[in-house]
Design an enzyme around this catalytic site. Structure first.
Site, mmCIF file in Angstrom:
data_model
loop_
_atom_site.group_PDB
_atom_site.id
_atom_site.type_symbol
_atom_site.label_atom_id
_atom_site.label_comp_id
_atom_site.label_asym_id
_atom_site.label_seq_id
_atom_site.Cartn_x
_atom_site.Cartn_y
_atom_site.Cartn_z
ATOM 1 N N CYS A 54 0.833 -1.207 0.000
ATOM 2 C CA CYS A 54 0.000 0.000 0.000
ATOM 3 C C CYS A 54 0.867 1.256 0.000
ATOM 4 C CB CYS A 54 -0.906 0.026 1.223
ATOM 5 S SG CYS A 54 -2.051 -1.360 1.295
HETATM 6 C C1 BEZ Z 1 0.510 -4.633 1.846
HETATM 7 O O1 BEZ Z 1 0.126 -3.519 1.520
HETATM 8 O O2 BEZ Z 1 1.679 -4.967 1.727
HETATM 9 C C2 BEZ Z 1 -0.469 -5.647 2.377
HETATM 10 C C3 BEZ Z 1 -1.585 -5.238 3.081
HETATM 11 C C4 BEZ Z 1 -2.452 -6.180 3.589
HETATM 12 C C5 BEZ Z 1 -2.218 -7.512 3.379
HETATM 13 C C6 BEZ Z 1 -1.109 -7.913 2.625
HETATM 14 C C7 BEZ Z 1 -0.238 -6.977 2.123
#
Ligand code: BEZ
Length: 211
Positions: A45
Site C-alpha cells: 500500500c
Molecule cells: C501490503 O500492503 O503490503 C499488504 C496489506 C495487507 C495484506 C497484505 C499486504
C-alpha cells in the site's frame, strides 16, 4: 449484488485526510477514481499510494480526481502519510477516506469476506462525469496495482465516450483505434475523414480521431 458497470456510484459522506466530503459534490463535473487498499502502514500500500501521488498531474490532465480509502481512521492515515513521503519521495496530494466502520467499503463491496473478513481488497472504481461506474477492478492484497494501466483505461474510456470507436488490445493513447460495429462503411467515411483500413468487415482501424 456487487456494483456493476453502468450503475450509479453510491453517494456518501465521509471524513478524509483533507476534511469531510460529500462524494458526488466532491467529484464535481469531472471523472473520479475511488480506490481502496487493505490497511495503513503496510508495504505494498505504501508503494501504491506514493505512485498515485507521483501521477497526480497525469490524473489532472485527464480531468480526474483520485481518492483512496482503507478501513483505518484518518488519524492513522495522517500519521502514515509521513512514511509514504519518506519512503517514496511523494507526499500525499489527494484525500484518503477513513472508513473504520466500513460504511463506504460496504456500499462499494470492498470487503471480500472469503479473502479477508475485515480488510478492504484493492478495488478500483472509475466514475464518469455522469456519476456512473465505468470500470471496476479488484486485486488481492498481495498484488500492487499498475496505475499506468489505470491511466491507459481512463484514456480509452474518455476517447470512447466522445467518439464511436473502441480501443484494441494493448492500445495506448495516440495509436489507431477500431470503428464501432454500429457504424457502417458509408457513415464511417463521413465520421472518420482520415480514412480506415478494413482487415475484416467488422474490424476496421482508423487513426485516433482526436489527434
Ligand atoms: C501490503 O500492503 O503490503 C499488504 C496489506 C495487507 C495484506 C497484505 C499486504
Amino acid at each position: 449484488m456487487a456494483l456493476q458497470l453502468g450503475d450509479t456510484a453510491p453517494d456518501f459522506t465521509a471524513d478524509t485526510t483533507d476534511g469531510p466530503i460529500s462524494f458526488h459534490e466532491w467529484l464535481g463535473d469531472g471523472w473520479g477514481i475511488l480506490f481502496s487498499h487493505p490497511a495503513d502502514f503496510t508495504p505494498v500500500c505504501t508503494t501504491e499510494l506514493g505512485e498515485v501521488a507521483r501521477l497526480k498531474d497525469e490524473f489532472a490532465k485527464r480531468n480526474t480526481k483520485v481518492i483512496g480509502l482503507s478501513v483505518d481512521d484518518v488519524t492513522s492515515h495522517k500519521s502514515w502519510a509521513k512514511d509514504i513521503e519518506d519512503a517514496t519521495g511523494h507526499a500525499l496530494n489527494y484525500p484518503l477516506i477513513g472508513d473504520e466502520e466500513h460504511k463506504v467499503a460496504d456500499l462499494y463491496g470492498m470487503v471480500h469476506p472469503n479473502a479477508d473478513n475485515t480488510l478492504t481488497v484493492r478495488s478500483v472504481f472509475i466514475i464518469g462525469p455522469d456519476k456512473k461506474v465505468k470500470l471496476t477492478i479488484t486485486y488481492p492484497a498481495s498484488t500492487g496495482r499498475n496505475f499506468e494501466e489505470i491511466l491507459r483505461v481512463l484514456d480509452s474510456l474518455q476517447l470512447t465516450s466522445d467518439y464511436s470507436v473502441a480501443t484494441p488490445v494493448n492500445w495506448h493513447d495516440g495509436e489507431d483505434v477500431v470503428i464501432g460495429t454500429s457504424v457502417d462503411d458509408e457513415a464511417a467515411k463521413e465520421k472518420f475523414p482520415k480514412g480506415f483500413k478494413a482487415v475484416k468487415p467488422y474490424l476496421r482501424f482508423t487513426p485516433q480521431p482526436n489527434r
